[in-house]
Design an enzyme around this catalytic site. Structure first.
Site, PDB file in Angstrom:
ATOM      1  N   TYR A  70      -2.337  -1.101  10.617  1.00  0.00           N
ATOM      2  CA  TYR A  70      -2.231  -1.228   9.160  1.00  0.00           C
ATOM      3  C   TYR A  70      -0.874  -0.739   8.664  1.00  0.00           C
ATOM      4  O   TYR A  70      -0.190  -1.411   7.878  1.00  0.00           O
ATOM      5  CB  TYR A  70      -3.364  -0.430   8.506  1.00  0.00           C
ATOM      6  CG  TYR A  70      -3.496  -0.622   7.025  1.00  0.00           C
ATOM      7  CD1 TYR A  70      -4.313  -1.620   6.508  1.00  0.00           C
ATOM      8  CD2 TYR A  70      -2.829   0.203   6.126  1.00  0.00           C
ATOM      9  CE1 TYR A  70      -4.451  -1.806   5.141  1.00  0.00           C
ATOM     10  CE2 TYR A  70      -2.959   0.026   4.766  1.00  0.00           C
ATOM     11  CZ  TYR A  70      -3.776  -0.965   4.271  1.00  0.00           C
ATOM     12  OH  TYR A  70      -3.900  -1.134   2.914  1.00  0.00           O
ATOM     13  N   SER A 125       0.856  -1.187   0.000  1.00  0.00           N
ATOM     14  CA  SER A 125       0.000   0.000   0.000  1.00  0.00           C
ATOM     15  C   SER A 125       0.887   1.230   0.000  1.00  0.00           C
ATOM     16  O   SER A 125       2.078   1.153   0.337  1.00  0.00           O
ATOM     17  CB  SER A 125      -0.878  -0.008   1.256  1.00  0.00           C
ATOM     18  OG  SER A 125      -1.438   1.257   1.507  1.00  0.00           O
TER      19      SER A 125
END
Length: 297
Positions: free
Chosen positions: A192, A179
């Site tokens: 995350y 990401s």
């Protein structure tokens, strides 16, 4: 047990203590921020027509929808036998209509259960992920542990059990759907961001160790990808704030990016296909950023 289905992608910035399940990238659009896909799909298909993966075996996690589904189907169309792993039985049934895809319903956060998944794979795509938004001081300890198990420990274990087969074949591809948050941080996303930064480091180590065995390891780093989960977030935000969906995307999701559009799952799949092809034989230990200019700041 929390659902470990999602495909890797970015999540909508939310208020503290709001849980959001997401995947790791966004989607392509034209005209408006939430526009529809264009001729890129045709261009992608043409570009990847020459990649022949006949005889290869792949395992894709988070494969029931979004990025994972797009990658699994692209690999199958190129001739690979694909094990599509997810908790979403119904989603897997839809994806496995594509010839060459074997659906496997499994909880990827069940670390002991990972040993039961196929390990004789030539291509491993670590894509599953979830999101939880909360300040560090309020972040639930069990949720933090779960996210790291799903998004970092699980990829490590899958890589570990797949490498012997790749080494024996003298060829292997480890593709980690990371990401933009593997390269940048945002508040309220401690688990995350931690997991994605860890995945980046793991990918580099695997690249160094695997190089002499013909194994490459790379990360794909998208910003927001147009997936069912992200689309649902758009609708929910629009209803809550009384604004148009286009405004949600522009004001919340696309504010950090220069290219004001979502990434489409098929774009991420096209990059994954390139990484499996002969032109990427020397591409390893690096990260491919698909963030619309986010990290240019």
């Amino acid at each position: 047990m929390p659902d470990a289905r999602n495909d890797a992608r970015e999540d909508t910035p939310g208020s503290p203590a709001t849980a959001v399940a997401t995947s790791t990238a966004t989607g392509t659009a034209t005209g408006t921020a939430t526009g529809t896909a264009t001729d890129t799909a045709t261009d992608t298909a043409t570009a990847n027509d020459s990649i022949d993966l006949t005889g290869r075996i792949a395992l894709v996690t988070g494969a029931a929808s979004g990025i994972g589904a797009a990658i699994a189907q692209s690999l199958a169309r190129a001739g690979a036998k694909v094990h599509a792993v997810d908790l979403d039985d119904a989603g897997l049934s839809e994806v496995s209509r594509e010839s060459g895809i074997n659906p496997i319903v499994a909880d990827l956060a069940d670390l002991d259960g990972l040993a039961g998944l196929p390990s004789d794979v030539d291509i491993l795509v670590n894509n599953a992920g979830v999101q939880h938004v909360s300040p560090v001081e309020d972040f639930p300890l069990d949720r933090f542990d779960f996210i790291l198990d799903l998004m970092l420990v699980s990829p490590f274990r899958l890589i570990r059990q797949s490498l012997p087969h790749m080494y024996s074949r003298g060829w292997g591809r480890v593709i980690n759907v990371s990401s933009v948050h593997g390269l940048r941080a945002s508040p309220f996303k401690s688990a995350y961001v931690t997991a994605k930064h860890g995945l980046e480091g793991l990918s580099k180590v695997v690249a160094l160790e695997g190089a002499s065995h013909g194994v490459t390891s790379t990360c794909i780093n998208p910003a927001y990808v147009r997936t069912p989960l992200v689309e649902k977030q758009i609708a929910d935000q629009a209803r809550t704030h009384g604004i148009a969906p286009e405004e949600v995307v522009e004001k919340i999701m696309l504010s950090p990016v220069a290219v004001k559009r979502l990434v489409e799952p098929h774009e991420v799949a096209a990059l994954a296909m390139f990484l499996c092809g002969p032109a990427a034989a020397s591409v390893t230990g690096t990260s491919f950023v698909m963030d619309g200019g986010w990290t240019a700041h």
